[in-house]
Scaffold this active site. Structure first.
Site, PDB file in Angstrom:
ATOM      1  N   HIS A 113       0.837  -1.206   0.000  1.00  0.00           N
ATOM      2  CA  HIS A 113       0.000   0.000   0.000  1.00  0.00           C
ATOM      3  C   HIS A 113       0.872   1.257   0.000  1.00  0.00           C
ATOM      4  CE1 HIS A 113      -3.660   2.344   1.533  1.00  0.00           C
ATOM      5  NE2 HIS A 113      -2.656   3.201   1.619  1.00  0.00           N
ATOM      6  N   GLU A 114       1.831   1.317   0.931  1.00  0.00           N
ATOM      7  CA  GLU A 114       2.654   2.515   1.060  1.00  0.00           C
ATOM      8  C   GLU A 114       3.667   2.625  -0.086  1.00  0.00           C
ATOM      9  OE1 GLU A 114       1.613   4.643   2.998  1.00  0.00           O
ATOM     10  OE2 GLU A 114       0.357   3.397   4.285  1.00  0.00           O
ATOM     11  N   HIS A 117       2.264   4.249  -3.177  1.00  0.00           N
ATOM     12  CA  HIS A 117       2.230   5.718  -3.166  1.00  0.00           C
ATOM     13  C   HIS A 117       3.537   6.285  -3.726  1.00  0.00           C
ATOM     14  CE1 HIS A 117      -1.574   6.339  -1.171  1.00  0.00           C
ATOM     15  NE2 HIS A 117      -1.226   5.624  -0.120  1.00  0.00           N
TER      16      HIS A 117
END
Length: 202
Positions: A113-114, A117
């Protein structure tokens, strides 16, 4: 897919134990680059997260056929957030308490998820945090459902809470809101009954 990620993680973990230098990957004629990551980590679980970060970056590089600079990784995040990505600083921060309580979710969901980004930032510049670009990276690169928030139990990191009352019953406020009431800086009303919250039961 799981077997592939496991193999990447194993190779990345070996690289981390050798002065945290990037190994030669399957991308041809790639120069060796030093990984920032975090060379001060000794916690075994945090080392697994560093290995997973490297493994996911290798997946991203294979998928997009380009290199990505490795981020600095810190385990200093507090509060209810599992992780954060600092785009311009190319930095990842993870919550060590939630990590210790939810290692599988961190490895399978929070890390990709991170990283997505940061990958999106390098590919597209500044875009919506959980927009179509981020969702595409999550799905096509990491094969992970693009959930915008986690569903982890955050009771252990919620901090001290104070019980207040209204016509609806008991409501718990954070220490920050409690202190603002004690200092006379503000009052809070219940959203349902609109009654001012009181530390005393009616």
């Amino acid at each position: 897919m799981f077997k592939s990620i496991f193999n990447f993680s194993q190779r990345a973990h070996q690289a981390l134990t050798q002065d945290i230098h990037t190994k030669e990957s399957s991308l041809s004629a790639r120069p060796r680059t030093k990984q920032p990551l975090n060379t001060s980590v000794s916690n075994p679980l945090q080392l697994q997260i560093l290995a997973k970060v490297e493994a996911d970056y290798q997946l991203a590089e294979l998928h997009f056929k380009r290199q990505f600079p490795r981020p600095c990784v810190h385990f200093s995040l507090r509060g209810k957030s599992a992780g954060t990505a600092h785009l311009q600083a190319n930095k990842l921060r993870f919550n060590p308490v939630l990590l210790a309580e939810n290692p599988d979710i961190f490895i399978n969901e929070v890390v990709p998820h991170e990283i997505s980004h940061l990958v999106c930032f390098h590919l597209f510049g500044k875009v919506k945090p959980h927009g179509k670009e981020w969702q595409s990276v999550m799905l096509t690169t990491f094969n992970v459902a693009p959930k915008t928030t986690h569903q982890l139990n955050t009771q252990s990191v919620s901090g001290q809470q104070f019980e207040y009352f209204c016509a609806c019953g008991s409501i718990h406020l954070t220490i920050r809101r409690h202190n603002r009431i004690v200092r006379g800086q503000t009052q809070y009303r219940c959203r349902r009954c609109q009654q001012t919250l009181s530390p005393f039961s009616p």
